[in-house]
Design an enzyme around this catalytic site. Structure first.
Site, PDB file in Angstrom:
ATOM      1  CB  CYS A  18      -1.782   7.216   2.819  1.00 32.52           C
ATOM      2  SG  CYS A  18      -2.822   5.763   3.361  1.00 32.52           S
ATOM      3  CD  GLU A  60      -1.704   2.364   1.626  1.00 35.17           C
ATOM      4  OE1 GLU A  60      -1.246   3.016   0.665  1.00 35.17           O
ATOM      5  OE2 GLU A  60      -1.577   2.239   2.810  1.00 35.17           O
TER       6      GLU A  60
END
EC number: 1.2.1.71
Length: 495
Positions: free
Chosen positions: A285, A251
């Site tokens: 993020c 990720e």
């Protein structure tokens, strides 16, 4: 802030014991003050190899433990986190700089993750059996083996936990390397696992910098679960390019767009934009990096109020009163990098609306920044992990979608709009793993998958879908008695 006593590390956690480290000194600091918080050691090559050995030794017994028993250990872990809730929240705030209210929310997420992970495992990887005319068709799942979890600093308890819990439930054993910025939080989390009664060797914690991480990845492992930057994720991918048997769940963030449509409630748009861009000092993020605004009176009014809200936003140490909305970025070094990135954007033609600046020397405390990049030449498609928003103006909605898709990343995207048809168009054309409507781009639920496309990930979403990369399916055709079929195939003669 009152004077803090330096936390001395318990050491590396290997085979159910804290072992005093022998490697180079490792330290973490409070980013809001720059003061030393924790002191310990990097794991040595020998310690890393030993941890891998005991993880393999513990694997057979753990994998053969019933799912119900493995789940019981995770619930016992939750009980320990509950007991240490206040201490853990305060430690997260001390080591990351987050406001206490946000750290408390993170602890709640750690606690809630276990039941959701149990539910996800039972839904996505539960054994199934179908009877056919000739045999039983069985579907079961097996753990990969020894897996590495590489932690992130922005959610030092929650994000790592989102890999560790599903991995353990599936029967894997874990080698955990936390972020070098948040070793103290990791120690408390591991102590909670220890106090849960988890068998020795099932989880091992190795503190250290990137070199320790590289050594860890060179061991005999079967999986790597990573949350962090694209640059680091790419290096991991390249390291294993000749080992396709290793499962990687990467990720890697994003250069996320938030499109502002023609809306009636400007204040609501500003509020959700603040939560999209500035929360956690821009260190999520899923934070929106690019705000795409109509070149109209609505857009002008939005930008005016957005800039005002950023100026009025409270910034400070987690124990400041009144409570801040954001704290510092993770370190003074990172703060300087972000300021340099802002300078580079100005040199490319960006026009500063609100300058991002260092608030306190030798800390990570920086003020939020806004820059108009509409007329800039070739702006970089990079994630600036800071409270910093880049503005792009558009004339029609098709152009807004085109601007939103001008990125190699594809983690999150959002639309603030009163127009449902525009959202349907947005959803259809945007390439991202998380697409939100009239909610912050940072809004996510552990009951849903979490992951992106493009350079944001490798199609291994976490959260509710983490169960998918923690076990592999095994298909079996079975019958309890060996028999010759009544109808034999032609051309085959048995004497």
């Amino acid at each position: 802030m009152s004077k803090l006593q330096i936390i001395q590390s318990k050491g590396q956690y290997i085979n159910g014991e804290w072992i005093k480290g022998n490697g180079l000194i490792l330290e973490s600091t409070n980013p809001a003050s720059g003061t030393l918080l924790w002191q310990g050691n990097n794991a040595t090559d020998e310690e890393i190899a030993n941890a891998c050995y005991v993880a393999h030794r513990a694997l057979k017994s753990w994998a053969n433990t019933s799912f119900e028993e493995r789940a019981r250990y995770t619930k016992a872990f939750v009980e320990q986190v509950e007991k240490n809730r206040d201490q853990l929240a305060r430690l997260i705030s001390l080591e990351t700089g987050k406001p206490l209210w946000e750290s408390q929310t993170e602890v709640s997420s750690v606690i809630g993750k276990v039941n959701l992970s149990i539910q996800a495992y039972q839904e996505r990887t539960w054994p199934k059996q179908t009877e056919t005319a000739e045999a039983n068709a069985c579907l079961r799942f097996k753990p990969h083996g020894v897996v590495v979890v590489l932690g992130a600093f922005n959610f030092p308890a929650h994000l790592s936990n989102g890999h560790i819990v599903p991995a353990l439930l599936a029967g894997n054993t874990v080698l955990y390397k936390p972020s070098e910025h948040t070793p103290a939080v990791a120690e408390l989390i591991i102590q909670c696992w220890h106090d849960s009664g988890l068998p020795p060797g099932v989880i091992n914690c190795l503190q250290g910098n990137a070199n320790c991480g590289n050594t860890l990845l060179s061991q005999d492992i079967q999986g790597v679960y990573f949350t962090g930057s694209y640059a680091t994720g790419l290096r991991i991918h390249q390291q294993f390019c000749n080992r396709p048997e290793i499962i990687l769940a990467l990720e890697m963030g994003g250069n996320n767009p938030l499109v502002i449509d023609e809306v009636k409630d400007i204040d609501a748009a500003v509020y959700h934009t603040m939560l999209s861009t500035m929360i956690t000092a821009g260190q999520r993020c899923t934070c929106a990096r690019r705000i795409i605004v109509p070149d109209s009176q609505t857009g002008d009014l939005f930008l005016e109020r957005f800039a005002k809200a950023c100026k009025l936003m409270r910034i400070g140490s987690f124990d400041s009163q009144p409570e801040p909305f954001i704290g510092p970025v993770i370190s003074h070094v990172q703060a300087l990098k972000h300021l340099h990135a802002q300078k580079q954007l100005v040199e490319m033609g960006g026009e500063i609306i609100l300058p991002m600046s260092l608030l306190v020397e030798y800390t990570g405390l920086i003020s939020p920044g806004i820059i108009d990049m509409t007329r800039a030449k070739n702006p970089p498609d990079e994630e600036i992990f800071a409270p910093f928003a880049q503005i792009y103006r558009y004339n029609h909605f098709d152009e807004a979608i085109q601007l939103a898709n001008q990125t190699r990343y594809g983690l999150s995207a959002g639309l603030l709009s009163d127009n449902k048809d525009h959202y349907l168009q947005f959803y259809q054309h945007i390439r991202a793993g998380l697409i939100n409507w009239n909610r912050p781009t940072t809004g996510a639920a552990s009951s849903l998958p979490f992951g992106g496309v493009g350079c944001s990930g490798n199609h291994r979403p976490s959260a509710y879908f983490a169960a998918d990369y923690c076990a592999y399916p095994v298909a079996s055709m079975e019958q309890p008695l060996l028999t010759t079929p009544a109808q034999r195939l032609p051309g085959l003669v048995l004497e």
